[in-house]
Scaffold this active site. Structure first.
Site, short mmCIF file in Angstrom:
data_model
loop_
_atom_site.label_atom_id
_atom_site.label_comp_id
_atom_site.label_asym_id
_atom_site.label_seq_id
_atom_site.Cartn_x
_atom_site.Cartn_y
_atom_site.Cartn_z
N ASP A 1 55.90 55.78 17.72
CA ASP A 1 56.17 54.42 18.16
C ASP A 1 57.28 53.90 17.25
O ASP A 1 57.51 54.45 16.17
CB ASP A 1 54.89 53.59 18.01
CG ASP A 1 55.13 52.13 18.25
OD1 ASP A 1 55.71 51.80 19.30
OD2 ASP A 1 54.77 51.31 17.38
N ASP B 1 58.53 50.02 16.67
CA ASP B 1 58.28 48.77 15.94
C ASP B 1 56.98 48.86 15.12
O ASP B 1 55.91 49.04 15.70
CB ASP B 1 58.16 47.60 16.93
CG ASP B 1 59.41 47.42 17.79
OD1 ASP B 1 60.51 47.43 17.23
OD2 ASP B 1 59.26 47.28 19.02
N SER C 1 58.42 54.11 22.72
CA SER C 1 58.30 52.67 22.43
C SER C 1 58.39 51.82 23.68
O SER C 1 59.20 52.09 24.56
CB SER C 1 59.44 52.27 21.47
OG SER C 1 59.57 50.86 21.44
N SER D 1 59.64 49.02 23.75
CA SER D 1 60.78 48.11 23.61
C SER D 1 62.01 48.53 24.40
O SER D 1 62.42 49.69 24.39
CB SER D 1 61.17 48.00 22.13
OG SER D 1 62.32 47.21 22.01
N LYS E 1 51.80 50.32 27.67
CA LYS E 1 50.62 50.76 26.92
C LYS E 1 49.51 49.73 27.14
O LYS E 1 49.81 48.55 27.18
CB LYS E 1 50.93 50.84 25.42
CG LYS E 1 52.09 51.79 25.07
CD LYS E 1 52.48 51.66 23.60
CE LYS E 1 53.75 52.45 23.30
NZ LYS E 1 54.23 52.29 21.92
C1 BG6 Z 1 56.70 46.97 21.19
C2 BG6 Z 1 56.29 45.86 20.26
O1 BG6 Z 1 57.19 48.04 20.45
O2 BG6 Z 1 57.74 46.51 22.08
C3 BG6 Z 1 55.86 44.64 21.06
O3 BG6 Z 1 55.21 46.30 19.44
C4 BG6 Z 1 57.00 44.23 22.01
O4 BG6 Z 1 55.52 43.60 20.18
C5 BG6 Z 1 57.38 45.41 22.90
O5 BG6 Z 1 56.59 43.13 22.81
C6 BG6 Z 1 58.56 45.09 23.83
O6 BG6 Z 1 59.72 44.94 23.07
P1 BG6 Z 1 61.08 44.32 23.56
O7 BG6 Z 1 62.02 44.59 22.41
O8 BG6 Z 1 61.50 45.06 24.80
O9 BG6 Z 1 60.85 42.87 23.83
MG MG Z 2 54.33 49.33 17.20
#
Ligand code: BG6
Ligand code: MG
Length: 239
Positions: free
Chosen positions: A33, A35, A139, A141, A170
């Site tokens: 992962d 973040d 991830s 994100s 997830k």
């Molecule tokens: C995850 C974080 O890795 O990514 C979450 O733990 C976050 O807190 C998610 O909401 C989505 O991220 P992003 O950068 O696309 O807004």
């Molecule tokens: Mg994380």
């Protein structure tokens, strides 16, 4: 006692060791992962959500609420903020709020540098490469590629699977299954390193082994746990 009985006793006493040996051989790829595992952007997410919450008049949004946002998609994270208030928002308004938070977050990413890589992360990636174990990011994100460029970890990763590759977040295992597929590995040959409850569940749903790290590591029920990647006591036991 017959030879067969001796053999049976020997096999059952040493079963655990045999199983461990078997498991050891199975880890051919590690999916990290991002973040809160490789980089300290978990704190930046928190600051950006807190700023938005306060602007919406939600003053009691705190770290406990943020723990539930770990690993969770942007829109699901927004719901965790909004449930603390009383006002109802349309889908369009929610999209605008999520975008606003992302603008705050992206602004804070501008000062992100290799110094923000979490303790032991770079060393773990280097060690895995030396051992011939493949590495990937898994991830939620959508900012993952930009973050990885800024912290200069891209060269140590074989594949990236992120929020841009998936439609289900997830604890759905999609992001990790995509990572395993990109690595050309079966899920059961992969270990997932996670700091969130949703992420550990996702890995388990995908049939992968788990190493829990971060402030919640002791509560996540991972197969293995460590405060951070520099405090993993014995990689041999995990791999
Ligand atoms: C995850 C974080 O890795 O990514 C979450 O733990 C976050 O807190 C998610 O909401 C989505 O991220 P992003 O950068 O696309 O807004
Ligand atoms: Mg994380």
């Amino acid at each position: 006692m017959t030879f067969i009985n001796h053999l049976r006793t020997f096999l059952s006493t040493n079963r655990k060791i045999f199983l461990q040996e078997e498991e050891k051989k199975m880890i051919r790829g590690v999916i990290f992962d991002l973040d809160g595992v490789l980089v300290s952007t978990d704190e930046l997410h928190y600051q950006a959500w807190k700023r938005l919450a306060n602007e919406l008049g939600i003053m009691d949004f705190g770290r406990k609420d943020n723990e539930r946002q770990r690993g969770v998609s942007r829109m699901a994270s927004l719901e965790i903020v909004l449930e603390k208030g009383t006002k109802k928002y349309t889908d369009e308004e929610k999209r605008a709020l999520a975008e606003k938070k992302n603008d705050y977050y992206k602004k804070s990413l501008q000062s992100l540098s290799p110094e923000d890589v979490l303790p032991g992360a770079k060393e773990a990636l280097e060690m895995l490469r030396e051992r011939g174990v493949l590495t990937a990011v898994g991830s939620a994100s959508k900012n993952a590629p930009e973050i990885l460029e800024r912290i200069e970890l891209m060269p140590l990763l074989d594949k990236i699977s992120c929020g841009l590759d998936i439609t289900r977040s997830k604890p759905d295992p999609e992001v990790f299954l995509v990572a395993a597929e990109k690595l050309g590995l079966a899920p059961e040959d992969c270990l997932v390193v996670e700091d969130s409850a949703a992420g550990i569940q996702a890995a388990r749903n995908g049939g992968m082994k788990t190493l829990a790290v971060g402030p919640l590591s002791g509560q996540l029920g991972g197969d293995f746990e460590a405060r951070n990647l520099s405090s993993v006591e014995n990689w041999d036991e995990i791999l």
